[in-house]
Design an enzyme around this catalytic site. Structure first.
Site, PDB file in Angstrom:
ATOM      1  N   GLY A 148       0.758  -1.167  -0.118  1.00  0.00           N
ATOM      2  CA  GLY A 148      -0.042  -0.011   0.120  1.00  0.00           C
ATOM      3  C   GLY A 148       0.828   1.251   0.117  1.00  0.00           C
ATOM      4  CB  ALA A 149       4.167   1.934  -1.587  1.00  0.00           C
ATOM      5  N   GLY A 209      -0.096   5.140  -0.323  1.00  0.00           N
ATOM      6  CA  GLY A 209      -1.338   5.820   0.779  1.00  0.00           C
ATOM      7  C   GLY A 209      -0.463   6.849   1.687  1.00  0.00           C
ATOM      8  CB  ILE A 221      -0.211   5.473   7.173  1.00  0.00           C
ATOM      9  CG1 ILE A 221      -1.763   6.293   7.621  1.00  0.00           C
ATOM     10  CG2 ILE A 221       0.764   4.932   7.951  1.00  0.00           C
ATOM     11  CD1 ILE A 221      -2.468   5.251   8.540  1.00  0.00           C
ATOM     12  NE  ARG A 231      -5.523  -1.494  -6.301  1.00  0.00           N
ATOM     13  CZ  ARG A 231      -6.610  -1.488  -6.197  1.00  0.00           C
ATOM     14  NH1 ARG A 231      -7.240  -0.571  -5.290  1.00  0.00           N
ATOM     15  NH2 ARG A 231      -7.462  -2.217  -6.846  1.00  0.00           N
ATOM     16  CB  ILE A 283      -3.558  -7.152  -1.399  1.00  0.00           C
ATOM     17  CG1 ILE A 283      -5.074  -6.474  -0.930  1.00  0.00           C
ATOM     18  CG2 ILE A 283      -2.879  -5.584  -2.150  1.00  0.00           C
ATOM     19  CD1 ILE A 283      -4.573  -5.725   0.468  1.00  0.00           C
ATOM     20  CE  LYS A 295      -7.742  -1.691   9.928  1.00  0.00           C
ATOM     21  NZ  LYS A 295      -6.641  -1.621   8.596  1.00  0.00           N
ATOM     22  CB  VAL A 342      -3.907   8.519  11.091  1.00  0.00           C
ATOM     23  CG1 VAL A 342      -2.407   8.957  10.772  1.00  0.00           C
ATOM     24  CG2 VAL A 342      -3.975   7.223  11.850  1.00  0.00           C
TER      25      VAL A 342
END
Length: 339
Positions: A9-10, A12, A14, A34, A63, A170, A198
């Site tokens: 998920g690079a 994103g 966070i 992706r 994923i 989650k 966050v």
């Protein structure tokens, strides 16, 4: 030779800060995205690391597909798994939330067990959503710890509102990780991090202010004139994204973090407190930021205990004012760059 970690998920919000933390600490990072377009959006922020070979990219479009990670986990020493749906208005809960959350987590654990005995630690970005008990309401006087788990079942969630379904997704993913470890006895250990909301600066690529990630949009609406009154607070704690990124690094490098979960949170907050900070530090936004009941005391609601992360990981946390001020500055700069 520096260790290489796979970051899922690079692209994103966070993940951008996790990239900063690991690359800055001397690690090499294999960033899962992706598509080629996602790669390009990430790459231009990290040119020096791409040029040096410290940052590389791999593609996994879906994923949750069995075997999706089989090739990309080879020849890395660790995994930071951030990829998971963050959808608060899902229609088909199984398709949009439950299945991707569980299968995405299991897919990477299975791939590592099958293909890479070198991996020693997998850090998973979970959420306070997997700990909170929504049926207890605001729980005045209660303090959540890592011992808490969201008790809502999938069956109950299928008949609940979209937010409750997201919270359960989650918990499903996190439980799946620990159940896998208990049953499969893999070569690696798992550590999960549980942030609430966050906030903090936006560093990932954003195409327009209407395409902000959920957390950034949550604050942007308080400063762009779209909210005429202070919204009702939904969750009463937050984590600074930079501190959360540091927690991923510490969770990966700290031996005692094996098979542990950590609440990562800076402080309790309300939207009123956010608005107060914005109005105090950005006079030019006063006409766009609702005043509400300025200085109102914190309500009698639950709290989160972050002492385990401080004692075992050595975490330190920024103040709320620093988090909000830095986030607003980044949003103003982004807004200016896109107009």
């Amino acid at each position: 030779m520096p260790e290489t970690v796979l970051l899922t998920g690079a692209s994103g919000y966070i993940a951008a800060h996790i990239l900063d933390a690991f690359l800055g600490a001397g690690f090499h990072v294999r960033a899962q995205v992706r598509s080629k377009g996602s790669e390009e959006r990430v790459k231009h922020h990290y040119t020096k690391y791409v040029d040096s070979g410290a940052l590389s990219f791999v593609y996994v479009e879906d994923i949750s597909v069995p075997g999706a990670f089989d090739e990309v986990v080879k020849d890395v020493e660790g995994v930071i798994h951030t990829a998971s749906p963050f959808i608060l208005n899902a229609k088909d809960y199984d398709k949009d939330l439950f299945d991707p959350a569980r299968n995405g987590t299991l897919s990477i654990l299975q791939a590592v067990k099958k293909n890479n005995p070198k991996v020693k630690r997998i850090v998973i970005t979970s959420s306070f959503a997997s700990a909170i008990d929504m049926s207890k309401g605001l729980r005045s006087g209660y303090t959540y710890t890592e011992a808490d788990w969201n008790p809502m079942t999938i069956e109950e969630a299928r008949n609940a509102d979209p937010t409750s379904a997201y919270l359960v997704s989650k918990e499903i993913a996190e439980h799946a990780a620990y159940e896998f470890e208990e049953k499969e006895h893999p070569n690696f250990t798992v550590t999960t991090l549980l942030p609430p909301m966050v906030y903090g600066p936006v560093e990932h690529d954003v195409s327009s202010m209407s395409h902000l990630n959920t957390s950034a949009a949550d604050v942007y609406r308080l400063m762009n004139g779209s909210e005429k009154s202070v919204p009702e607070t939904g969750f009463y704690a937050y984590a600074d994204v930079r501190d959360l990124a540091k927690a991923h690094l510490l969770a990966y490098t700290t031996e005692a973090a094996a098979n542990q979960r950590y609440l990562i949170t800076n402080a309790s907050y309300t939207y009123q407190m956010l608005c107060d900070i914005i109005r105090k530090n950005f006079p030019e936004l006063k006409d766009k930021t609702p005043e509400g009941d300025a200085g109102a005391p914190f309500p009698n609601v639950y709290h989160l205990d972050n002492s385990k992360s401080i004692e075992e990981l050595g975490m330190t946390y920024r103040t709320m004012e620093e988090s909000v001020v830095d986030m607003v500055k980044s949003l103003l700069a982004l807004e200016k760059s896109l107009t």
